[in-house]
Design a protein around this motif. Structure first.
Motif, PDB file in Angstrom:
ATOM      1  N   LYS A 366     -21.017  65.110 -16.342  1.00  0.00           N
ATOM      2  CA  LYS A 366     -22.036  66.094 -16.730  1.00  0.00           C
ATOM      3  C   LYS A 366     -22.123  66.175 -18.260  1.00  0.00           C
ATOM      4  N   GLU A 367     -20.955  66.301 -18.903  1.00  0.00           N
ATOM      5  CA  GLU A 367     -20.954  66.397 -20.366  1.00  0.00           C
ATOM      6  C   GLU A 367     -21.526  65.133 -20.993  1.00  0.00           C
ATOM      7  N   MET A 370     -25.296  64.932 -20.488  1.00  0.00           N
ATOM      8  CA  MET A 370     -25.981  65.894 -21.367  1.00  0.00           C
ATOM      9  C   MET A 370     -26.015  65.387 -22.803  1.00  0.00           C
ATOM     10  N   PRO A 376     -30.212  69.554 -20.092  1.00  0.00           N
ATOM     11  CA  PRO A 376     -29.128  70.332 -19.500  1.00  0.00           C
ATOM     12  C   PRO A 376     -28.899  69.990 -18.029  1.00  0.00           C
ATOM     13  N   GLY A 377     -27.694  70.253 -17.585  1.00  0.00           N
ATOM     14  CA  GLY A 377     -27.362  70.009 -16.185  1.00  0.00           C
ATOM     15  C   GLY A 377     -26.371  71.043 -15.712  1.00  0.00           C
ATOM     16  N   GLN A 394     -23.015  82.177  -5.399  1.00  0.00           N
ATOM     17  CA  GLN A 394     -22.473  81.486  -6.567  1.00  0.00           C
ATOM     18  C   GLN A 394     -23.380  80.326  -6.971  1.00  0.00           C
ATOM     19  N   ARG A 398     -25.837  79.756 -10.626  1.00  0.00           N
ATOM     20  CA  ARG A 398     -25.836  78.553 -11.457  1.00  0.00           C
ATOM     21  C   ARG A 398     -27.235  77.944 -11.556  1.00  0.00           C
ATOM     22  N   MET A 405     -32.956  78.109 -18.610  1.00  0.00           N
ATOM     23  CA  MET A 405     -32.911  77.315 -19.844  1.00  0.00           C
ATOM     24  C   MET A 405     -34.251  76.650 -20.133  1.00  0.00           C
TER      25      MET A 405
ATOM     26  N   PRO B 121     -28.828  80.186 -23.588  1.00  0.00           N
ATOM     27  CA  PRO B 121     -27.689  79.312 -23.278  1.00  0.00           C
ATOM     28  C   PRO B 121     -28.124  77.845 -23.205  1.00  0.00           C
ATOM     29  N   THR B 122     -27.246  76.953 -23.640  1.00  0.00           N
ATOM     30  CA  THR B 122     -27.565  75.530 -23.507  1.00  0.00           C
ATOM     31  C   THR B 122     -26.600  74.836 -22.555  1.00  0.00           C
ATOM     32  N   ASP B 123     -25.488  75.489 -22.250  1.00  0.00           N
ATOM     33  CA  ASP B 123     -24.534  74.927 -21.287  1.00  0.00           C
ATOM     34  C   ASP B 123     -23.607  76.069 -20.878  1.00  0.00           C
ATOM     35  N   PHE B 124     -23.018  75.945 -19.717  1.00  0.00           N
ATOM     36  CA  PHE B 124     -22.103  77.004 -19.294  1.00  0.00           C
ATOM     37  C   PHE B 124     -21.188  76.498 -18.194  1.00  0.00           C
ATOM     38  N   GLU B 125     -20.090  77.187 -18.004  1.00  0.00           N
ATOM     39  CA  GLU B 125     -19.197  76.947 -16.866  1.00  0.00           C
ATOM     40  C   GLU B 125     -18.764  78.300 -16.352  1.00  0.00           C
ATOM     41  N   LEU B 126     -18.652  78.404 -15.041  1.00  0.00           N
ATOM     42  CA  LEU B 126     -18.234  79.666 -14.442  1.00  0.00           C
ATOM     43  C   LEU B 126     -16.973  79.463 -13.640  1.00  0.00           C
ATOM     44  N   ASN B 127     -16.114  80.456 -13.655  1.00  0.00           N
ATOM     45  CA  ASN B 127     -15.043  80.476 -12.669  1.00  0.00           C
ATOM     46  C   ASN B 127     -15.267  81.716 -11.832  1.00  0.00           C
ATOM     47  N   ASP B 128     -15.789  81.508 -10.629  1.00  0.00           N
ATOM     48  CA  ASP B 128     -16.000  82.670  -9.768  1.00  0.00           C
ATOM     49  C   ASP B 128     -15.468  82.390  -8.371  1.00  0.00           C
ATOM     50  N   ARG B 208     -13.657  72.923 -21.608  1.00  0.00           N
ATOM     51  CA  ARG B 208     -14.533  72.083 -20.810  1.00  0.00           C
ATOM     52  C   ARG B 208     -15.963  72.123 -21.370  1.00  0.00           C
ATOM     53  N   VAL B 209     -16.379  73.307 -21.789  1.00  0.00           N
ATOM     54  CA  VAL B 209     -17.725  73.421 -22.362  1.00  0.00           C
ATOM     55  C   VAL B 209     -17.719  72.866 -23.785  1.00  0.00           C
TER      56      VAL B 209
END
Ligand code: SF4
Lengths: 407, 260
Positions: A366-367, A370, A376-377, A394, A398, A405, B121-128, B208-209
Motif C-alpha cells: 500500500k505504501e 501510494m 491514496p489507498g 470498521q 475506512r 479524501m 487526511p492523505t493517509d491513515f491507519e486504524l487500530n480498532d 507504519r504511516v
C-alpha cells in the motif's frame, strides 16, 4: 430488500444482458460435471492449474474454489466452514478449503448438494501451498488420488533448470491422467484446446481493457461474475461464445457512452478476492456514491495463452508466472501499472484473512503503491467466504475516510 | 439548508464519550460539551446539544450539524456524517496547521493520520480490532492495580525501572500484571511497564504511516502524561497536544458544518 433500496440499486447499476447466457453456460457446465463424475471422468482442479492438459485428455474438471464462491454468495459460509471446524480444522485455514472440506463431509447440507464426487484431485501450488494439504484432506475423505503440479515461485526471470523441473511435472501429469482415466494425450489436440483457450482469454482481455474508457463499461462485480468461464471453461467453445457476447455488449456500452454505474465520479482499483457474501451490496453501495472499479488485480490474473512451437514450454511459462506465484515487487508493479493504465484515482486492498498468499505484504505494498502513483489507498480486512470475519462498521469507516479524501 | 449560517455544530459520538462543539465561521469556539455515551448514543447526543445551547445561550434549531465517531450514523437530526479521520485532521489543522502526523488514542481505538497541507487526511491507519493500544488497555491495568485511571499516569511517571509487560493482548497482559504483583514488583514500575507496552503498539502504528514531525496527539488518552512520555521516547520526537485533546474530532466536524 426494501422497495426503496431496490429502486436505488436499479438506478445506480446497469445489469449486463450477457449474464443470462452466463447463467445458462455455467448451469450446463455443472450438469456436465455431474454426468462426468457418474462416468468416472471428473477431476477437481485448483484455479491456477494447467487445465488445458486434462481438457485435452477428455477429463472434465470442477473447481472447488468456484464452489467456495457459491457457498459465499449463498451466505452459508460460516455454517459450511463450521462443519470443517467441527472436524478439527482451524479457523485460520483458508475458507475455500474449509468450506470445501465441510461440504464433502455434509454434501446434503451444502448448496447444490456439494460438488460432484471427483476421481482425481489436481493441485497446482502456483496460487498457494494450502491447496495441497486441502486436497490431501479431500483425498482421505473421497479416496480420489492427488496429483501435485509443483511450480516453485518465480522472482524475475525463470532459470532453465527451474523450467525443466516444471516441464517434468507436465509429463508426469500426462502420465498420471493416462493411468487414472485410461485416456491418452495428443499434442495436436492440445494445440486445438490451447487455441480455444487463447481465443477466450483474448476476448476477455479486450473486455477488461475496454474499462480504460470513461465511464467504465464494467464494474468489479460484473467482472467477478463474468470471470467464471475463464476460470472453469478455458479451452472450450462455450467460453468463447460467452466472451464474444460480453465483448459485444461492452463495446456497445462504450460506443454509447454508457457506464456500468450511472454516475461515475471516482475510479478505484480493487485488490484481492471479493467478499462473495456481500458482493452486490458492497459494490452497489459504493456505486451509489459514484465509485466504480474499472480494474482489479484478481480478474486480470487469467491472461496467459498457450502458443508457440513448443506447447509444453508454453504451459510451463504461463503457469509458473501466474500473479500469485510471483514476488511482492511484481504485485506492486502490476497495481501501479493498472492505476496508470485505467486512470484510477485510488485503490482499495481487501486483506483477505483466508488467503495469506494474496494478502501478506499488503500494508507494505500500500505504501509503495501510494508513493509511486501518488494516489491514496486503504486496506480493509475481512474474508471472501467467512462473513464472521467481516466487520461492517470498521470497513465503512475506512471506506468513508478514503472517499472523503476525494472531496 | 434553507438559510446560510455562520455557526456550525460538530458532534463526535465515540464509544466511551460524546463530545460537542459550537463554532462560528472565524473558528471561535462558542461552547463545548462532553458527556459519557452510555447505552444510548442518541440520548447522549441530545444531552450534548442541550448543554451547547445552555452554555452559548443560543437557539440551535436549524443550525448545520455534522456527526462523527463510531456512533455518527445513530443520530437522526444530523445533516451529514463525516468520519473521525477527516474530522480530527481538520480540527487539529485549525489549531496547529504545522502538524503533519496526528496520533489519536481514544477509549476503544487508536488512529494515526497523515495530514495534508490543506488539513485533509492523505493517509491513515486504524487500530480498532484489538483493545491493546487503546484507552481500554490502560483502564484494565488501572483496575488491576487498584488506582483510578486519572492516577495511573502520574503513578507510572514515578518509576525508575519499568517492568516488562511483554503481552500485546489486553487479556494476557492483565494476567501478566497480576503475576508481577505476585512477585512483589512496585505498582509504579508495573504501571510504567503497561504504558510502555501500550505506547509501543501505538508507535508501531505511527511508523507504519510514516513519521513526520511535528507530531500531534489527541484523544482522551493524550491527557495521560505517562502515555505521552513513553510515546515521545518511542518515536524520538516531541509531541504537540491541544488544550482539550478529546474535543478535536467535534471541532473538525463543527468547522466542516460551518463550511457547509
Ligand atoms: S489460500 Fe488463497 S490462493 Fe490458496 S486456496 Fe485459499 S484463497 Fe486460494
Amino acid at each position: 430488500m426494501g422497495q426503496e433500496e431496490r429502486h436505488t440499486e436499479e438506478k445506480v447499476y446497469r445489469q449486463l444482458r450477457a449474464n443470462s447466457l452466463l447463467q445458462e453456460i455455467m448451469l450446463r457446465y455443472m450438469m456436465e460435471g455431474q454426468a462426468a463424475s457418474e462416468q468416472g471422468k471428473l477431476a477437481w482442479v485448483t484455479s491456477g492449474f494447467p487445465v488445458e492438459i486434462p481438457v485435452t485428455m477428455g477429463v472434465n474438471v470442477s473447481y472447488p474454489e468456484q464452489y467456495g464462491a457459491i457457498i459465499g454468495s449463498q451466505k452459508v459460509g460460516p455454517e459450511i466452514c463450521g462443519f470443517a471446524e467441527e472436524l478439527g480444522y482451524s479457523q485460520e485455514l483458508c475458507s475455500y478449503a474449509r468450506s470445501s472440506i465441510g461440504s464433502v463431509r455434509y454434501p446434503e447440507k451444502s448448496p447444490l448438494d456439494g460438488l460432484p464426487k471427483p476421481q482425481a484431485l489436481l493441485a497446482c501450488n502456483n496460487i498457494c501451498g494450502t491447496v495441497l494439504r486441502w486436497y490431501d484432506a479431500v483425498s482421505q475423505m473421497t479416496g480420489a488420488p492427488v496429483f501435485l503440479f509443483d511450480t516453485p515461485p518465480t522472482e524475475g526471470d525463470q532459470p532453465s533448470h527451474h523450467r525443466e523441473y516444471v516441464r517434468q511435472s507436465v509429463l508426469r501429469l500426462i502420465d498420471f491422467l493416462s493411468r487414472t482415466f485410461h485416456t491418452s494425450f495428443s499434442e495436436e489436440r492440445l494445440r486445438k484446446v490451447g487455441e480455444l483457450s487463447g481465443e477466450a482469454i483474448d476476448l476477455w482481455t479486450r473486455s477488461l481493457k475496454a474499462c480504460r474508457n470513461r465511464p467504465s463499461p464494467l464494474n468489479c462485480a460484473d467482472r467477478f461474475l463474468a470471470m467464471a468461464p475463464i476460470v472453469a471453461l478455458r479451452g472450450t467453445e462455450p467460453a468463447i461464445e460467452f466472451y464474444q457476447a460480453l465483448l459485444e455488449e461492452v463495446q456497445e456500452r462504450v460506443s454509447q457512452g454508457l457506464g456500468a454505474i450511472r454516475d461515475e465520479r471516482i475510479r478505484l482499483l480493487w485488490d484481492d478476492i471479493p467478499p462473495w457474501f456481500t458482493i452486490f451490496r458492497f459494490f452497489n453501495g459504493l456505486a451509489a456514491r459514484g465509485v466504480v472499479f474499472p480494474a482489479d488485480t484478481y480478474t486480470h490474473a487469467w491472461s496467459g495463452s498457450l502458443a508457440g512451437a513448443d506447447l509444453l514450454d508454453s504451459v510451463v511459462s504461463v503457469y509458473s508466472n501466474v500473479y500469485l506465484n510471483k514476488g511482492l515487487e511484481a504485485k506492486v508493479d502490476k497495481m501501479c501499472e493498472l492505476i496508470k493504465e485505467y486512470s484510477l484515482d485510488g485503490f482499495i486492498m481487501f486483506s483477505v484473512r483466508s488467503c495469506k498468499r494474496y494478502s501478506l505484504g499488503q500494508l507494505v505494498s500500500k505504501e509503495l503503491v501510494m508513493e509511486r502513483t501518488g494516489v491514496p489507498g486503504v486496506v480493509i480486512e475481512g474474508d471472501m467466504v467467512d462473513s464472521r470475519l467481516f466487520n461492517d462498521a470498521q470497513i465503512q469507516t475506512r471506506l468513508d475516510a478514503l472517499l472523503e479524501m476525494f472531496l | 439548508m434553507a438559510r446560510r449560517t455562520t455557526i456550525g455544530i460538530g458532534l463526535d459520538i465515540g464509544s466511551t464519550t460524546t463530545k460537542g462543539i459550537l463554532v462560528d465561521s472565524s473558528g471561535t469556539v462558542l461552547a463545548a460539551s462532553l458527556v459519557t455515551t452510555g447505552a444510548s448514543a442518541p440520548i447522549a447526543a441530545r444531552h450534548v446539544m442541550d448543554e451547547l445551547s445552555q452554555t452559548s445561550g443560543k437557539e440551535l434549531t436549524g443550525l448545520p450539524i455534522i456527526t462523527t465517531g463510531y456512533g455518527r450514523t445513530s443520530v437522526e437530526f444530523a445533516h451529514e456524517t463525516v468520519t473521525e479521520i477527516t474530522c480530527h485532521s481538520m480540527g487539529v489543522h485549525s489549531l496547529n496547521p504545522d502538524i503533519r502526523l496526528l496520533i489519536d488514542v481514544g477509549g476503544q481505538d487508536s488512529k494515526v493520520i497523515r495530514i495534508g497541507p490543506n488539513g485533509r487526511p492523505t493517509d491513515f491507519e486504524l487500530n480498532d480490532k484489538c483493545s491493546a493500544g487503546t484507552g481500554r488497555f490502560l483502564e484494565v491495568m488501572a483496575r488491576v492495580l487498584e488506582v483510578s485511571i486519572d492516577d495511573l499516569g502520574p503513578l507510572a511517571l514515578r518509576s525508575t525501572s519499568p517492568s516488562t509487560i511483554s503481552s500485546t493482548c489486553t487479556v494476557f497482559a492483565e494476567s501478566e500484571v497480576v503475576g508481577r504483583i505476585g512477585t512483589g514488583a512496585a505498582p509504579a514500575d508495573i504501571a510504567a511497564g503497561a504504558h510502555l507496552a501500550m505506547a509501543g503498539k501505538v508507535a508501531t502504528l505511527a511508523k507504519r504511516v510514516g513519521l513526520v514531525t511535528p507530531v500531534g496527539v489527541t484523544g482522551g488518552v493524550a491527557l495521560n502524561p505517562a502515555f505521552r512520555h513513553y510515546l515521545s521516547k518511542q518515536l524520538n520526537s516531541s509531541l504537540w497536544m491541544p488544550d482539550k485533546p478529546q474535543l478535536t474530532g467535534a471541532l473538525g466536524a463543527a468547522i466542516l458544518a460551518v463550511k457547509r
